[in-house]
Design a protein around this motif. Structure first.
Motif: not given
Length: 153
Positions: A147-150, A124-126
């Motif tokens: 590390e999520g990136m958008k 999940l991401t938050t």
């Protein structure tokens, strides 16, 4: 409260309540449009989710009232020898029941559902601004391993 919760797939009649919950915080108010009638984009999105066998929009109900929502998406990957992952998004708990165990029960439900579908991983991401949510997910044994990136389009 957690013991009396039931979970079910959302219906089109739930969309208004879902959007109300999504818009019920500082970040949500900036991106959602909770107004009656709802913008048609919400109903269109619901119908797309509903017909996709790898997407489930799930609500938590206390008695007859929707008090939580999440979307879980099942995705096949070429990695992990062709394994499946579950991604949880759009988690929201009604403000009047936050801190009463609803979120924990919803995430436990999602983990169980991912296992039922044969997933090897649930992710999940938050938003990093949601410090309480970050602490909550860590208490639920989620780990910040990537590390999520958008890129907004």
């Amino acid at each position: 409260m957690g013991q009396k919760l039931t979970f079910r797939e959302a219906t089109e009649q739930d969309v208004e309540r879902i959007v109300e919950m999504l818009a019920d915080d500082e970040l949500g108010r900036k991106r959602e449009r909770f107004e009656i009638p709802l913008p048609s984009s919400y109903i269109k999105a619901f119908r797309e989710i509903e017909k996709d066998p790898n997407n489930e929009l799930v609500v938590a109900c206390y008695k007859d009232k929707v008090v939580g929502v999440l979307q879980i998406t099942f995705t096949p990957y070429i990695t992990y020898q062709g394994g499946w992952r579950a991604t949880v998004e759009g988690v929201r708990i009604a403000s009047e029941v936050r801190g009463k165990g609803v979120g924990s029960k919803m995430i436990e439900w999602a983990i169980h559902r991912a296992k039922e579908r044969g997933c090897h991983l649930i992710q999940l991401t938050t938003d990093k601004q949601r410090e309480d949510a970050l602490r909550f997910y860590e208490r639920m044994c989620f780990q910040p391993t990537h590390e999520g990136m958008k890129l907004k389009l």
